[in-house]
Motif scaffolding. Structure first.
Motif, PDB file in Angstrom:
ATOM      1  N   PRO A 151     -11.467   5.601   4.938  1.00  0.00           N
ATOM      2  CA  PRO A 151     -10.742   4.616   4.116  1.00  0.00           C
ATOM      3  C   PRO A 151     -10.511   3.282   4.813  1.00  0.00           C
ATOM      4  O   PRO A 151     -10.241   2.278   4.152  1.00  0.00           O
ATOM      5  N   GLN A 169     -19.023  -2.725  -0.123  1.00  0.00           N
ATOM      6  CA  GLN A 169     -19.316  -3.168  -1.486  1.00  0.00           C
ATOM      7  C   GLN A 169     -20.738  -3.705  -1.643  1.00  0.00           C
ATOM      8  O   GLN A 169     -21.167  -3.991  -2.754  1.00  0.00           O
ATOM      9  N   ARG A 228     -14.111   6.502   0.396  1.00  0.00           N
ATOM     10  CA  ARG A 228     -12.675   6.484   0.179  1.00  0.00           C
ATOM     11  C   ARG A 228     -11.972   7.654   0.855  1.00  0.00           C
ATOM     12  O   ARG A 228     -10.866   7.514   1.386  1.00  0.00           O
ATOM     13  N   ALA A 259     -16.336   5.041  -3.694  1.00  0.00           N
ATOM     14  CA  ALA A 259     -15.861   6.415  -3.652  1.00  0.00           C
ATOM     15  C   ALA A 259     -16.476   7.200  -2.511  1.00  0.00           C
ATOM     16  O   ALA A 259     -15.864   8.136  -1.983  1.00  0.00           O
ATOM     17  N   ARG A 284     -10.166  -2.564   1.051  1.00  0.00           N
ATOM     18  CA  ARG A 284      -9.604  -1.305   0.568  1.00  0.00           C
ATOM     19  C   ARG A 284      -9.498  -1.279  -0.953  1.00  0.00           C
ATOM     20  O   ARG A 284      -9.608  -0.221  -1.568  1.00  0.00           O
ATOM     21  N   LYS A 285      -9.288  -2.438  -1.552  1.00  0.00           N
ATOM     22  CA  LYS A 285      -9.142  -2.493  -2.999  1.00  0.00           C
ATOM     23  C   LYS A 285     -10.410  -2.062  -3.717  1.00  0.00           C
ATOM     24  O   LYS A 285     -10.350  -1.387  -4.756  1.00  0.00           O
ATOM     25  N   ASN A 286     -11.580  -2.451  -3.187  1.00  0.00           N
ATOM     26  CA  ASN A 286     -12.859  -2.166  -3.840  1.00  0.00           C
ATOM     27  C   ASN A 286     -13.722  -1.195  -3.047  1.00  0.00           C
ATOM     28  O   ASN A 286     -14.947  -1.216  -3.151  1.00  0.00           O
ATOM     29  N   LEU A 287     -13.078  -0.323  -2.242  1.00  0.00           N
ATOM     30  CA  LEU A 287     -13.838   0.611  -1.414  1.00  0.00           C
ATOM     31  C   LEU A 287     -14.565   1.623  -2.295  1.00  0.00           C
ATOM     32  O   LEU A 287     -13.962   2.226  -3.188  1.00  0.00           O
TER      33      LEU A 287
END
Length: 497
Positions: free
Chosen positions: A315, A352, A311, A308, A303-306
């Protein structure tokens, strides 16, 4: 035991005092066949007592496949030992040249003596001239003893010898300058050979060379991989190849899909050494590198580097999955069923752009559901995770059993989504999201295959069997996992945008 050379027309024998060497035929079948072909005796097969004398090699036989003396190549009508040959035209010319050189040496010494006694007066000059004339007559008489068609050549040789002596007497030679020039030339040749070789120094400052041969972006990443693997390579006894060369050879096998014979020529080893090295290094990288580079990230990291692109719509997306196949070089038969000519894999890619899961290969065109349920993928899921795909893989119910959701990108969300599958998927809207997700997985799979051409197939039969008795993974399964791990180490991933 007296050995006689087996070459037709060659009468050389092992006798006391001979300077010749006699070699037995090699044990290596391929090299032995090349020796037999070089001997060129129709229908002849060597036995344990068959020998080949050293006159049929440029220098002496060597075991380096890249040397011209790896196979005999010198064959004449009658290959005799030097002490057994009759003097021919070339030897006569050699004798003539020796006489010319001796005569010129006398002339040179005579000139030196004349300059030393020049102060003694003019009355000694006639005597010196008589001596010089006598030496010249001696030289000419020695040349006239052996008549030959190459008299002009002998004369040119004589002139060159005279010129050499005149030069040395007139201009002093600076040996220090010659030595420095030779050292510079030697250093330049060493640098040129080092640049062309496959060694650490040749790759250290050449990122393009590292990328071409290994698929890794630079030498720093290659050195990091070497640092991880080196402690596990201590048990590998290989006097021919260093640890770095063993890693480089294996990466070149995966990266360029070079055949073992090609690599054997490049590294100057036997094909069996290449095969053994590749299998051992793949096993080490599978147990050491794969757990380090291919792992399932935590939900917080995802979730930190999801990206755009997901998102807003997904999510909780944990992984994007798809399947790919690799063909065989030869169909693989099983004891309980028909022959198969393809391996099928399930691959999971994080949003990612890194590979977080890759299954073992399954023979044949097995269904996506059977592959997903039998490879351990479902055990990675947590309640609430979203598994995304660009097409229906028929695993919705299996995913729902783990408390997760299976969604097809761009599909309408129907009432059956509770079970992890949307009925609206049959009417999926080919939206930009669907295309984006599909390209995302395809891009990662394509990137891995482009970096490591061995994954494009066809798979050679030695890699299709289990590499270890305690493992159900074939060597090629490990190669696929290693390729995914190496791809994750590269700087340029394929983030979903």
């Amino acid at each position: 035991m007296v050995h006689t050379c087996v070459v037709a027309g060659c009468r050389n024998r092992r006798t006391p005092g001979t300077s010749l060497s006699f070699y037995r035929f090699p044990r290596d079948p391929e090299r032995k066949q090349r020796w037999i072909a070089a001997v060129n005796r129709e229908g002849w097969v060597p036995n344990d007592g068959s020998r080949l004398c050293s006159t049929h090699f440029i220098s002496k036989q060597v075991k380096n496949p890249r040397s011209p003396d790896y196979v005999p190549s010198v064959f004449t009508v009658a290959s005799l030992a030097p002490e057994m040959k009759e003097p021919g035209a070339l030897e006569i010319l050699d004798k003539q040249e020796a006489r010319v050189e001796a005569a010129n040496a006398l002339l040179f010494l005579q000139g030196q003596g004349r300059s030393a006694v020049e102060h003694q007066g003019q009355d000694e000059q006639p005597e010196e001239k008589e001596q010089e004339t006598a030496v010249e007559e001696s030289a000419s008489s020695s040349l006239s003893t052996d008549e030959d068609d190459d008299d002009d050549d002998d004369q040119s040789v004589s002139d060159s010898k005279k010129g050499k002596f005149a030069h040395t007497s007139d201009v002093p030679v600076n040996f220090d300058d010659i030595l420095k020039a030779l050292k510079r030339e030697n250093q330049a040749l060493r640098e040129s050979v080092e640049k062309m070789s496959l060694s650490e120094n040749s790759l250290r400052n050449d990122a393009e060379k590292v990328k071409f041969y290994t698929g890794l972006p630079n030498y720093f990443v290659l050195e990091t991989v070497m640092w991880l693997l080196a402690p596990h390579m201590d048990g590998m006894k290989n006097v021919k190849l260093s640890k770095f060369q063993q890693l480089l050879l294996t990466l070149m096998r995966l990266r360029l899909d070079l055949r073992n014979q090609d690599l054997a020529y490049r590294f100057g080893v036997k094909v069996a050494t290449v095969t053994r090295t590749v299998h051992r290094m793949v096993n080490i990288m599978s147990s050491t590198l794969v757990p380090t580079a291919v792992f399932w990230p935590s939900r917080a990291e995802l979730r930190k580097n999801l990206p755009a692109a997901l998102r807003a719509s997904h999510p909780d997306c944990a992984v994007i999955i798809d399947c790919f196949t690799v063909p065989f070089e030869e169909p693989v038969s099983t004891a309980a069923g028909p022959s198969y000519n393809v391996f099928k894999y399930l691959i999971g890619v994080a949003p990612q752009g890194v590979v977080t899961f890759v299954s073992r290969g399954v023979l044949g065109n097995v269904s996506d559901k059977s592959l997903a349920e039998g490879c351990g993928f479902l055990c990675k899921l947590l309640p609430g995770d979203v598994v995304l795909a660009s097409r229906d893989l028929d695993i919705g119910e299996s995913v729902a059993a783990r408390g997760a959701l299976f969604k097809i990108a761009g599909s309408y969300q129907g009432e059956t989504e509770t079970y992890g599958r949307s009925e609206g998927s049959l009417l999926a809207d080919p939206s930009s999201e669907t295309v984006s997700v599909q390209r995302h997985v395809e891009r990662v799979i394509s990137m891995v295959k482009q970096r490591y051409a061995m994954l494009t197939g066809p798979v050679e039969s030695p890699f299709t069997t289990a590499s270890e008795r305690t493992s159900n993974l074939s060597t090629f399964d490990k190669i696929v996992q290693v390729a995914c791990a190496l791809n994750n180490l590269c700087i340029s991933a394929a983030p979903l945008e």
